[in-house]
Design a protein around this motif. Structure first.
Motif, PDB file in Angstrom:
ATOM      1  N   MET A  49       0.846  -1.193   0.000  1.00  0.00           N
ATOM      2  CA  MET A  49       0.000   0.000   0.000  1.00  0.00           C
ATOM      3  C   MET A  49       0.884   1.247   0.000  1.00  0.00           C
ATOM      4  N   ILE A  50       0.598   2.202  -0.884  1.00  0.00           N
ATOM      5  CA  ILE A  50       1.412   3.408  -1.013  1.00  0.00           C
ATOM      6  C   ILE A  50       0.823   4.526  -0.155  1.00  0.00           C
ATOM      7  N   ASN A  51       1.703   5.207   0.560  1.00  0.00           N
ATOM      8  CA  ASN A  51       1.288   6.375   1.343  1.00  0.00           C
ATOM      9  C   ASN A  51       1.291   7.594   0.428  1.00  0.00           C
ATOM     10  N   ASN A  52       0.092   7.980  -0.044  1.00  0.00           N
ATOM     11  CA  ASN A  52      -0.029   9.132  -0.931  1.00  0.00           C
ATOM     12  C   ASN A  52      -0.367  10.421  -0.191  1.00  0.00           C
ATOM     13  N   GLY A  53      -0.428  10.356   1.131  1.00  0.00           N
ATOM     14  CA  GLY A  53      -0.668  11.565   1.908  1.00  0.00           C
ATOM     15  C   GLY A  53      -2.084  12.088   1.834  1.00  0.00           C
ATOM     16  N   VAL A  54      -3.053  11.195   1.673  1.00  0.00           N
ATOM     17  CA  VAL A  54      -4.458  11.596   1.572  1.00  0.00           C
ATOM     18  C   VAL A  54      -5.287  10.773   2.555  1.00  0.00           C
ATOM     19  N   TRP A  55      -6.127  11.460   3.314  1.00  0.00           N
ATOM     20  CA  TRP A  55      -7.019  10.776   4.258  1.00  0.00           C
ATOM     21  C   TRP A  55      -8.416  11.376   4.122  1.00  0.00           C
ATOM     22  N   LEU A  56      -9.389  10.527   3.792  1.00  0.00           N
ATOM     23  CA  LEU A  56     -10.775  10.960   3.655  1.00  0.00           C
ATOM     24  C   LEU A  56     -11.578  10.454   4.843  1.00  0.00           C
ATOM     25  N   LYS A  57     -12.162  11.379   5.585  1.00  0.00           N
ATOM     26  CA  LYS A  57     -12.957  11.049   6.764  1.00  0.00           C
ATOM     27  C   LYS A  57     -14.415  11.419   6.502  1.00  0.00           C
ATOM     28  N   ASN A  58     -15.319  10.632   7.024  1.00  0.00           N
ATOM     29  CA  ASN A  58     -16.761  10.853   6.833  1.00  0.00           C
ATOM     30  C   ASN A  58     -17.113  10.859   5.336  1.00  0.00           C
ATOM     31  N   GLU A  59     -16.633   9.857   4.628  1.00  0.00           N
ATOM     32  CA  GLU A  59     -16.808   9.808   3.174  1.00  0.00           C
ATOM     33  C   GLU A  59     -18.276   9.842   2.784  1.00  0.00           C
ATOM     34  N   ASP A  60     -18.576  10.657   1.774  1.00  0.00           N
ATOM     35  CA  ASP A  60     -19.920  10.748   1.232  1.00  0.00           C
ATOM     36  C   ASP A  60     -19.823  11.368  -0.161  1.00  0.00           C
ATOM     37  N   VAL A  61     -20.760  11.031  -1.033  1.00  0.00           N
ATOM     38  CA  VAL A  61     -20.751  11.557  -2.395  1.00  0.00           C
ATOM     39  C   VAL A  61     -20.992  13.061  -2.365  1.00  0.00           C
ATOM     40  N   CYS A  62     -20.242  13.780  -3.170  1.00  0.00           N
ATOM     41  CA  CYS A  62     -20.413  15.230  -3.247  1.00  0.00           C
ATOM     42  C   CYS A  62     -21.735  15.557  -3.938  1.00  0.00           C
TER      43      CYS A  62
ATOM     44  N   PRO B 150     -17.934  15.516   5.343  1.00  0.00           N
ATOM     45  CA  PRO B 150     -16.751  14.925   4.699  1.00  0.00           C
ATOM     46  C   PRO B 150     -15.535  15.843   4.828  1.00  0.00           C
ATOM     47  N   ILE B 151     -14.396  15.253   5.178  1.00  0.00           N
ATOM     48  CA  ILE B 151     -13.145  16.004   5.341  1.00  0.00           C
ATOM     49  C   ILE B 151     -12.045  15.298   4.558  1.00  0.00           C
ATOM     50  N   LEU B 152     -11.388  16.041   3.682  1.00  0.00           N
ATOM     51  CA  LEU B 152     -10.252  15.516   2.923  1.00  0.00           C
ATOM     52  C   LEU B 152      -8.982  16.146   3.478  1.00  0.00           C
ATOM     53  N   SER B 153      -8.151  15.324   4.120  1.00  0.00           N
ATOM     54  CA  SER B 153      -6.886  15.812   4.672  1.00  0.00           C
ATOM     55  C   SER B 153      -5.763  15.485   3.702  1.00  0.00           C
ATOM     56  N   LEU B 154      -4.912  16.483   3.443  1.00  0.00           N
ATOM     57  CA  LEU B 154      -3.832  16.335   2.463  1.00  0.00           C
ATOM     58  C   LEU B 154      -2.490  16.716   3.066  1.00  0.00           C
ATOM     59  N   SER B 155      -1.479  15.924   2.788  1.00  0.00           N
ATOM     60  CA  SER B 155      -0.107  16.259   3.139  1.00  0.00           C
ATOM     61  C   SER B 155       0.497  17.094   2.012  1.00  0.00           C
ATOM     62  N   TYR B 156       0.961  18.280   2.345  1.00  0.00           N
ATOM     63  CA  TYR B 156       1.581  19.136   1.331  1.00  0.00           C
ATOM     64  C   TYR B 156       2.806  18.459   0.729  1.00  0.00           C
ATOM     65  N   GLU B 157       3.630  17.865   1.593  1.00  0.00           N
ATOM     66  CA  GLU B 157       4.853  17.221   1.098  1.00  0.00           C
ATOM     67  C   GLU B 157       4.540  16.059   0.160  1.00  0.00           C
TER      68      GLU B 157
ATOM     69  N   GLU C  10      -7.730  13.190  -6.441  1.00  0.00           N
ATOM     70  CA  GLU C  10      -8.468  13.038  -5.186  1.00  0.00           C
ATOM     71  C   GLU C  10      -9.262  14.299  -4.850  1.00  0.00           C
ATOM     72  N   ILE C  11      -8.682  15.467  -5.105  1.00  0.00           N
ATOM     73  CA  ILE C  11      -9.411  16.715  -4.866  1.00  0.00           C
ATOM     74  C   ILE C  11     -10.603  16.806  -5.812  1.00  0.00           C
ATOM     75  N   ALA C  12     -10.390  16.462  -7.077  1.00  0.00           N
ATOM     76  CA  ALA C  12     -11.481  16.511  -8.058  1.00  0.00           C
ATOM     77  C   ALA C  12     -12.608  15.555  -7.653  1.00  0.00           C
ATOM     78  N   LYS C  13     -12.249  14.347  -7.250  1.00  0.00           N
ATOM     79  CA  LYS C  13     -13.260  13.362  -6.839  1.00  0.00           C
ATOM     80  C   LYS C  13     -14.018  13.848  -5.612  1.00  0.00           C
ATOM     81  N   PHE C  14     -13.296  14.426  -4.680  1.00  0.00           N
ATOM     82  CA  PHE C  14     -13.912  14.939  -3.455  1.00  0.00           C
ATOM     83  C   PHE C  14     -14.923  16.037  -3.773  1.00  0.00           C
TER      84      PHE C  14
END
Length: 204
Positions: A1-14, A153-160, A172-176
């Motif tokens: 599994m690759i760590n892409n620095g993205v965490w989606l909490k409370n997932e729901d369709v936009c 829904p919260i999309l957390s992103l690692s800048y690095e 991921e931002i577009a999908k969110f």
């Protein structure tokens, strides 16, 4: 599994009618996320700061704790657009007071290495690096305490990680945000993700 620095909490369709907020500590990558949303054709405000792509109207309302004014601007923009967004780092301390005014709220939070934040603060506003490190730690604690209570829904992103996996971040931002992207459009937006963006650094 690759760590892409993205965490989606409370997932729901936009939903078609949604409000998307971008927040995080100052100088943590919120400008990058805001520019990506603009490139996705999501309205991000009528009075944007040219360097940081921040919604000046909302910034002033939240910093003055004018929550009624914030509610009014949400109603105005809801009438203009089905889906719109805004970037405001100051939101992180006020979101519990205004989240109810946002239609189908969705939140994007940026995280960045606190030393990088402190060094950028030193370059931009000559802030003491050690003091800035302490401030960043405390600010992250307060932000996490507030965000952990949100049910939207919260999309957390690692800048690095965004710098090393830019295509993934854009998708991921577009999908969110409920936006479909072609491969060509994805590549066009990827160019926004860069460290030391000359547009951001201008007059910093």
């Amino acid at each position: 599994m690759i760590n892409n620095g993205v965490w989606l909490k409370n997932e729901d369709v936009c939903q078609k009618q949604s409000t998307i907020a971008v927040t995080g500590l100052g100088r943590s990558g919120t400008t990058m996320a805001s520019r990506i949303l603009s490139a996705l054709d999501i309205p991000m405000g009528e009075k944007l700061t040219p360097r940081t792509n921040e919604d000046k109207e909302i910034q002033l309302l939240l910093k003055s704790k004018d929550f009624e004014g914030f509610s009014n601007i949400c109603e105005k923009r809801n009438a203009q657009w089905d889906k719109w967004g805004y970037k405001c780092p100051a939101l992180r301390g006020s979101i519990k007071n205004v989240i109810h005014s946002m239609r189908n709220p969705r939140v994007i939070i940026l995280y960045r290495d606190i030393l990088a934040i402190s060094l950028r603060n030193n370059i931009s506003v000559e802030a003491d690096i050690e003091e800035s490190l302490h401030n960043s730690i405390n600010a992250y604690k307060r932000m996490l305490s507030v965000m952990s209570e949100l049910e939207c829904p919260i999309l957390s992103l690692s800048y690095e990680k965004s710098l090393t996996h830019p295509e993934y971040t854009v998708r991921e931002i577009a999908k969110f945000c409920g936006v479909e992207l072609s491969a060509a459009k994805t590549q066009e937006i990827v160019s926004i993700i860069k460290n030391g963006d000359p547009q951001y650094l201008k007059n910093a």
